[in-house]
Motif scaffolding. Structure first.
Motif, PDB file in Angstrom:
ATOM      1  N   PHE A  48       0.442  -1.214   0.319  1.00 12.08           N
ATOM      2  CA  PHE A  48      -0.216  -0.288  -0.319  1.00 12.08           C
ATOM      3  C   PHE A  48       1.005   1.199  -0.350  1.00 12.08           C
ATOM      4  CE2 PHE A  48      -2.522   3.374   1.678  1.00 12.08           C
ATOM      5  CZ  PHE A  48      -3.912   2.789   0.890  1.00 12.08           C
ATOM      6  N   ALA A  49       1.805   0.829   0.823  1.00 10.32           N
ATOM      7  CA  ALA A  49       2.893   1.823   0.872  1.00 10.32           C
ATOM      8  C   ALA A  49       3.559   2.970   0.042  1.00 10.32           C
ATOM      9  CB  ALA A  49       3.818   2.278   1.741  1.00 10.32           C
ATOM     10  N   GLN A  50       3.815   1.843  -1.470  1.00  7.29           N
ATOM     11  CA  GLN A  50       4.318   1.635  -2.469  1.00  7.29           C
ATOM     12  C   GLN A  50       3.346   2.132  -3.069  1.00  7.29           C
ATOM     13  OE1 GLN A  50       5.874  -2.130  -3.041  1.00  7.29           O
ATOM     14  NE2 GLN A  50       7.793  -2.131  -2.362  1.00  7.29           N
ATOM     15  N   ARG A  51       2.234   2.094  -3.200  1.00  6.28           N
ATOM     16  CA  ARG A  51       1.540   2.872  -3.920  1.00  6.28           C
ATOM     17  C   ARG A  51       0.639   3.641  -4.402  1.00  6.28           C
ATOM     18  NH1 ARG A  51      -1.440  -0.291  -7.667  1.00  6.28           N
ATOM     19  NH2 ARG A  51      -3.097   1.125  -7.839  1.00  6.28           N
ATOM     20  N   TYR A  52       1.053   4.648  -2.419  1.00  4.58           N
ATOM     21  CA  TYR A  52       0.738   5.590  -2.338  1.00  4.58           C
ATOM     22  C   TYR A  52       1.579   5.987  -1.221  1.00  4.58           C
ATOM     23  CZ  TYR A  52      -4.640   3.949  -3.579  1.00  4.58           C
ATOM     24  OH  TYR A  52      -5.366   3.799  -3.922  1.00  4.58           O
ATOM     25  N   PRO A  53       2.696   6.513  -1.672  1.00  6.82           N
ATOM     26  CA  PRO A  53       4.013   7.140  -1.484  1.00  6.82           C
ATOM     27  C   PRO A  53       3.972   8.430  -0.282  1.00  6.82           C
ATOM     28  CG  PRO A  53       4.239   7.934  -3.862  1.00  6.82           C
ATOM     29  CD  PRO A  53       2.412   6.702  -3.468  1.00  6.82           C
ATOM     30  N   ALA A  54       2.292   8.943  -0.216  1.00  2.00           N
ATOM     31  CA  ALA A  54       2.212   9.402   0.953  1.00  2.00           C
ATOM     32  C   ALA A  54       1.868   8.904   2.444  1.00  2.00           C
ATOM     33  CB  ALA A  54       0.925  10.582   0.679  1.00  2.00           C
ATOM     34  N   TYR A  55       2.091   7.918   2.236  1.00  2.00           N
ATOM     35  CA  TYR A  55       2.458   7.226   3.691  1.00  2.00           C
ATOM     36  C   TYR A  55       3.345   6.148   3.924  1.00  2.00           C
ATOM     37  CZ  TYR A  55      -2.706   8.613   2.218  1.00  2.00           C
ATOM     38  OH  TYR A  55      -3.999   9.113   2.018  1.00  2.00           O
ATOM     39  N   ASN A  68      -1.830   5.096  16.447  1.00  2.00           N
ATOM     40  CA  ASN A  68      -2.290   5.724  15.818  1.00  2.00           C
ATOM     41  C   ASN A  68      -3.037   5.919  15.051  1.00  2.00           C
ATOM     42  OD1 ASN A  68       0.743   7.167  16.551  1.00  2.00           O
ATOM     43  ND2 ASN A  68       1.143   7.530  14.808  1.00  2.00           N
ATOM     44  N   LEU A  69      -4.326   7.539  15.037  1.00  2.00           N
ATOM     45  CA  LEU A  69      -4.974   7.112  14.195  1.00  2.00           C
ATOM     46  C   LEU A  69      -5.211   8.004  12.712  1.00  2.00           C
ATOM     47  CD1 LEU A  69      -7.629   7.772  17.009  1.00  2.00           C
ATOM     48  CD2 LEU A  69      -7.705   5.988  15.426  1.00  2.00           C
ATOM     49  N   PRO A  70      -5.249   7.257  11.218  1.00  3.16           N
ATOM     50  CA  PRO A  70      -4.681   8.223  10.722  1.00  3.16           C
ATOM     51  C   PRO A  70      -5.592   9.838   9.757  1.00  3.16           C
ATOM     52  CG  PRO A  70      -6.582   5.911   9.974  1.00  3.16           C
ATOM     53  CD  PRO A  70      -5.822   6.504  11.584  1.00  3.16           C
ATOM     54  N   ALA A  71      -4.797   9.850   9.754  1.00  6.57           N
ATOM     55  CA  ALA A  71      -5.639  10.902   8.943  1.00  6.57           C
ATOM     56  C   ALA A  71      -6.889  10.532   8.051  1.00  6.57           C
ATOM     57  CB  ALA A  71      -4.992  12.160   7.657  1.00  6.57           C
ATOM     58  N   TRP A  72      -7.662  11.235   7.482  1.00  6.51           N
ATOM     59  CA  TRP A  72      -8.885  11.395   6.654  1.00  6.51           C
ATOM     60  C   TRP A  72      -8.828  11.219   5.300  1.00  6.51           C
ATOM     61  CZ3 TRP A  72     -13.379  10.962   5.933  1.00  6.51           C
ATOM     62  CH2 TRP A  72     -14.828  11.040   4.622  1.00  6.51           C
ATOM     63  N   ASP A  73      -7.708  11.003   4.360  1.00  8.41           N
ATOM     64  CA  ASP A  73      -6.969  11.137   3.878  1.00  8.41           C
ATOM     65  C   ASP A  73      -6.582   9.649   3.387  1.00  8.41           C
ATOM     66  OD1 ASP A  73      -7.870  13.341   3.106  1.00  8.41           O
ATOM     67  OD2 ASP A  73      -5.330  14.286   2.871  1.00  8.41           O
ATOM     68  N   PHE A  74      -6.084   9.075   4.435  1.00 11.52           N
ATOM     69  CA  PHE A  74      -5.898   7.794   4.146  1.00 11.52           C
ATOM     70  C   PHE A  74      -6.599   6.975   4.475  1.00 11.52           C
ATOM     71  CE2 PHE A  74      -5.133   3.289   7.095  1.00 11.52           C
ATOM     72  CZ  PHE A  74      -3.698   3.230   5.637  1.00 11.52           C
ATOM     73  N   LEU A  75      -8.101   7.262   5.452  1.00 11.90           N
ATOM     74  CA  LEU A  75      -8.762   6.413   5.063  1.00 11.90           C
ATOM     75  C   LEU A  75     -10.037   6.177   3.716  1.00 11.90           C
ATOM     76  CD1 LEU A  75     -11.183   7.153   8.349  1.00 11.90           C
ATOM     77  CD2 LEU A  75     -10.251   5.817   8.110  1.00 11.90           C
TER      78      LEU A  75
END
Length: 139
Positions: A48-55, A68-75
């Motif tokens: 998932f991190a490879q597909r979405y480099p922001a994470y 930790n709780l994720p940011a809205w964008d992650f959901l």
């Protein structure tokens, strides 16, 4: 946790004190939901991190462990990835349940709409996004 007013508004009627143990349990339970979605999509946190480099992989692992709780964008990105990978007849229901649980956990861990801590900012972002969605449906 919060109890809501009788009109169903998002604003809390009153705050209920939650122990640290309960906060940890709620975060871990929510992390389990995220883990389930990753598994449903057939993805590891690394992929998932490879597909979405922001994470970063380590950050995603903290989310699914309940640290930790994720940011809205992650959901939103996670649900989009599930939608891309499977035919899900209950996608809308799954999203609604995830977002409801997200808000409940944020409030349970102490987030307030007037606070300036990280979780309070996440709560305000979430509430703002929901308001924009409601306005989009009305317009």
């Amino acid at each position: 946790m919060e109890e809501h007013g009788q009109d169903g508004a998002e604003a809390p009627a009153r705050r209920v004190v939650v122990s640290n143990e309960e906060k940890d349990r709620l975060r871990k339970e929510f992390g389990g939901r995220l883990r389930g979605l990753l598994e449903l999509a057939g993805l590891s946190s690394r992929v998932f991190a490879q597909r979405y480099p922001a994470y970063h992989d380590s950050t995603i692992r903290k989310y699914i462990a309940g640290g930790n709780l994720p940011a809205w964008d992650f959901l939103r990105d996670l649900l989009a990835e599930v939608d891309r990978r499977i035919t899900d007849p209950v996608a809308d229901q799954r999203a609604a349940e995830l977002f409801t649980a997200y808000r409940a956990v944020l409030v349970a861990v102490g987030a307030t709409t007037g606070g300036s801590d990280h979780n309070s900012l996440l709560l305000r972002l979430y509430d703002g996004e929901m308001m924009l969605r409601r306005l989009g449906r009305v317009s």
